[in-house]
Design an enzyme around this catalytic site. Structure first.
Site, PDB file in Angstrom:
ATOM      1  N   ASP A  14       2.154  15.453  13.757  1.00 11.24           N
ATOM      2  CA  ASP A  14       2.938  14.277  14.152  1.00 11.24           C
ATOM      3  C   ASP A  14       4.253  14.734  14.760  1.00 11.24           C
ATOM      4  OD1 ASP A  14       4.141  11.812  14.439  1.00 11.24           O
ATOM      5  OD2 ASP A  14       3.754  11.140  12.396  1.00 11.24           O
ATOM      6  N   CYS A  42       6.543   5.935  18.758  1.00 14.48           N
ATOM      7  CA  CYS A  42       5.475   6.761  18.196  1.00 14.48           C
ATOM      8  C   CYS A  42       4.275   6.926  19.119  1.00 14.48           C
ATOM      9  CB  CYS A  42       5.058   6.239  16.816  1.00 14.48           C
ATOM     10  SG  CYS A  42       4.040   4.740  16.834  1.00 14.48           S
ATOM     11  N   TYR A  67       8.371  -2.991  15.330  1.00 10.96           N
ATOM     12  CA  TYR A  67       7.031  -2.592  14.903  1.00 10.96           C
ATOM     13  C   TYR A  67       7.079  -1.608  13.738  1.00 10.96           C
ATOM     14  CZ  TYR A  67       6.807   2.200  16.772  1.00 10.96           C
ATOM     15  OH  TYR A  67       7.003   3.536  16.986  1.00 10.96           O
ATOM     16  N   HIS A  71       1.472   3.025  12.974  1.00 15.76           N
ATOM     17  CA  HIS A  71       2.102   4.292  13.339  1.00 15.76           C
ATOM     18  C   HIS A  71       1.040   5.212  13.915  1.00 15.76           C
ATOM     19  CE1 HIS A  71       4.604   7.749  13.563  1.00 15.76           C
ATOM     20  NE2 HIS A  71       3.984   8.403  12.598  1.00 15.76           N
TER      21      HIS A  71
END
Length: 676
Positions: free
Chosen positions: A343, A261, A503, A320
């Protein structure tokens, strides 16, 4: 084309590109050479600006302005500034909503007997970008400090870690580096983004968010959330975006391996700022990813209160990253303009493509989720409830606990002119439980965002959990805090699940569980501490530095359950950067990168990367092994070519440890005049 003069006026002088680069909605000047003096009364001269292979005035890809004629042929403007002998100086103002990209320019002279048009000269091709300095542009930003940060800053900080221990890593955006602007336009061309969309910021960034990932359409980055990066570069090893974009363009659209990300967000931020869009990277801690798009992130526990990873499909990312772009939206009410979430990390499809946004931050805060695009998904990322179910041996599940505070605890971005985190949580949500928050949640529910409404009795015992690394051997102390608010005796059966996570919150391995029954006197507060030895999980880490702990307590007197979660980001050895020499343009400077392995075991096949935007190109060094307790030192030299604030970045990466990054901010002074 008066490149130097125009670039300074248009804030494009940092681009390492010999061609003219201007911003729409603002005048730039050009010079035209005629064979004789130009006469507005006698001569008819048209200037044509062309973009694309099939120019059309209707599509906005062919723009014609008349020189010296008051009747304009388009919404671009022109005026004669000066005319001396054979050269005429002309001011051109592109429309503030024109297409952004690479234009060619032609001059047509019309007389009663002939029409003569110049041939294309690649040396006069020029770029038009979005213009945050122009009030008429949809991306206008009024504050100069914000423009300097969100458009012109070519380095940044990306925040990571966990909510209880916020960490960060440096990132070189490099939007002004040679070739990067062309690479960004290549992304649009290769993704077949219609030229008509390229004048509309909302349409452009929506299309582009699907092109930064390669999930559907051979976009820029291949995602990889496994532990095997042998066919590419580990996401944690990148120091910036320029290398990624330049590789993608130079290989004709071959996706680059690999991204997660923060790499998607960093690369997208470069793309956005390069085209003139005000953009920043956001980190949401405890970010929900719910596959069904409602407000329930569901965790399954077994009968003993231990986490059932086989039947838990939802996840809560420790952090994130996404992007925000500042723009005026014409497709939604004006009050929802401003910062928009966009995103490019491939999570869920939107209209058939892996993309997300743009969606208004203000609309998210108010629960107004009917406006485009993907508002419900983003709303769930920051507001989802964590619903704990207990599953019996027959497969039946019962809701035993709901946590409405865990998700979206902290939302940050880089502060203006500082490497510190700016807490912008209040941009996305009202204080939990406030009247405004309750109204927002009602609004969201009216838009179809379903929530669990359990008929749970009042629970008279409170439970919290904390976890801390207590030594260099990476032993962990996990403490469950209990407090009785009952007037009666309580017996609590505790279950603790200890696991190694990615993560993203996905479980890599459950390495230990505890069970214990403890008693509480009326109104008593009590702590139960469990010690986890580093040797119990070290072999399972595999480069991940995240552990998580899920606690469940069954109050045996009432049958009620309590739950709590905590994530821990393990300490990793630091990397240091030092420079020696005079920080001045044209003077050699030496940089030393140092690292000491204090982890407790050898590190094999280590890659060390170093770069400095505007200082030195990316350099890489390989080490076959860095033994436990040993140190490495790498020295390079560079000669600064430009003054100003710069950032040196170094990252160390191997299979056993990731995200070891360091940075050093350095001020380069102008060259000192030498007196002979």
């Amino acid at each position: 084309m008066f490149e130097d003069r125009n670039k300074v006026a248009h804030h494009t002088d940092k681009y390492k590109n010999s061609s003219l680069i201007v911003r729409r909605g603002q005048e730039f000047i050009i010079g035209i050479e005629f064979s004789r003096p130009f006469s507005p009364q006698k001569d008819t001269v048209n200037i044509e600006f062309v973009i694309g292979s099939n120019p059309s005035s209707i599509q906005g890809t062919l723009i014609t302005v008349s020189l010296g004629d008051d009747s304009q042929m388009s919404d671009w403007e022109s005026r004669v500034l000066d005319s001396s002998w054979t050269q005429t100086i002309v001011g051109i103002t592109p429309a503030s909503d024109c297409i952004v990209g690479l234009f060619s320019i032609f001059v047509t002279v019309i007389t009663p007997t002939m029409k003569q048009r110049t041939k294309r000269n690649p040396k006069t091709d020029f770029y038009i970008l979005f213009n945050p300095w122009a009030p008429s542009d949809e991306v206008y930003v009024a504050n100069e400090n914000e423009r300097a940060e969100y458009v012109l800053n070519d380095t940044g900080i990306i925040f990571n870690g966990v909510v209880s221990k916020v960490s960060s890593r440096p990132w070189n955006y490099g939007q002004f580096k040679p070739g990067v602007l062309d690479a960004c336009l290549f992304v649009l061309d290769f993704g077949k983004v219609p030229l008509l969309f390229r004048g509309n910021a909302a349409k452009l960034i929506r299309q582009a968010s699907g092109m930064i990932n390669s999930q559907n359409d051979s976009g820029v980055l291949v995602g990889n959330w496994s532990e095997n990066f042998s066919n590419g570069t580990a996401p944690s090893a990148w120091t910036g975006s320029a290398e990624i974009l330049l590789s993608y363009a130079s290989k004709g659209g071959v996706p680059v391996k690999y991204g997660q990300c923060w790499v998607y967000a960093g690369t997208f931020n470069t793309f956005l700022r390069c085209l003139g869009l005000p953009a920043r990277i956001i980190t949401n801690y405890c970010s929900a990813h719910d596959n069904l798009g409602h407000l329930k992130t569901e965790i399954i526990l077994d009968e003993d209160g231990k986490m059932d990873t086989e039947h838990t499909t939802d996840s809560i990312w420790n952090f994130h990253c996404w992007n925000e772009v500042f723009l005026k939206r014409s497709d939604i009410p004006p009050m929802y303009s401003g910062w928009q979430v966009i995103d490019s990390t491939p999570q869920e499809t939107s209209d058939g493509y892996y993309r997300c946004g743009p969606t208004s931050v203000k609309a998210i805060k108010e629960g107004m989720l009917g406006y485009q695009f993907d508002a419900t998904f983003v709303f769930a990322e920051v507001n989802s409830d964590v619903v704990f179910h207990k599953r019996d041996k027959y497969g039946n599940t019962t809701v035993v606990s709901v946590n409405t505070n865990y998700v979206g605890q902290l939302i940050v971005t880089k502060s203006i002119s500082s490497n510190m985190a700016d807490n912008i949580t209040e941009n996305y949500k009202y204080p939990k439980g406030s009247p405004e928050d309750q109204l927002t949640m009602k609004q969201a529910e009216s838009r179809g965002m379903s929530r669990v409404q359990p008929s749970l009795l009042a629970i008279d015992v409170q439970l919290q959990i904390t976890a801390n690394q207590i030594n260099q051997g990476r032993d962990i102390s996990v403490t469950i805090h209990l407090k009785s608010v009952s007037t009666a005796h309580r017996s609590v059966k505790l279950g603790l699940t200890c696991k190694v996570d990615y993560y993203t919150g996905a479980t890599r391995s459950i390495f230990k569980t505890f069970t214990k029954t403890t008693s509480l006197l009326p109104s008593q507060a009590k702590q139960e501490t469990f010690i986890v030895a580093g040797v119990e999980y070290d072999a399972l880490i595999g480069g991940n530095s995240f552990l998580s702990f899920v606690a469940c307590g069954l109050i045996e007197n009432t049958g009620m359950s309590l739950t709590a979660m905590s994530a821990l980001h393990l300490d990793i050895p630091p990397i240091s950067i030092e420079v020696s020499g005079t920080s001045e343009v044209g003077t050699d400077i030496f940089v030393t990168v140092s690292f000491t392995n204090t982890i407790g075991y050898d590190l094999d096949n280590v890659t060390l990367r170093m770069e400095g935007s505007g200082l030195l190109p990316l350099k890489t060094k390989e080490y076959s092994q860095i033994a436990s307790g040993s140190s490495v030192k790498w020295i390079e030299s560079f000669t600064p070519q430009y003054p100003g604030k710069k950032k040196l970045v170094a990252c160390l990466d191997c299979n056993a440890v990731r995200n070891v990054c360091g940075q050093l901010d350095i001020d380069i002074n102008p060259k000192t005049a030498r007196i002979n």
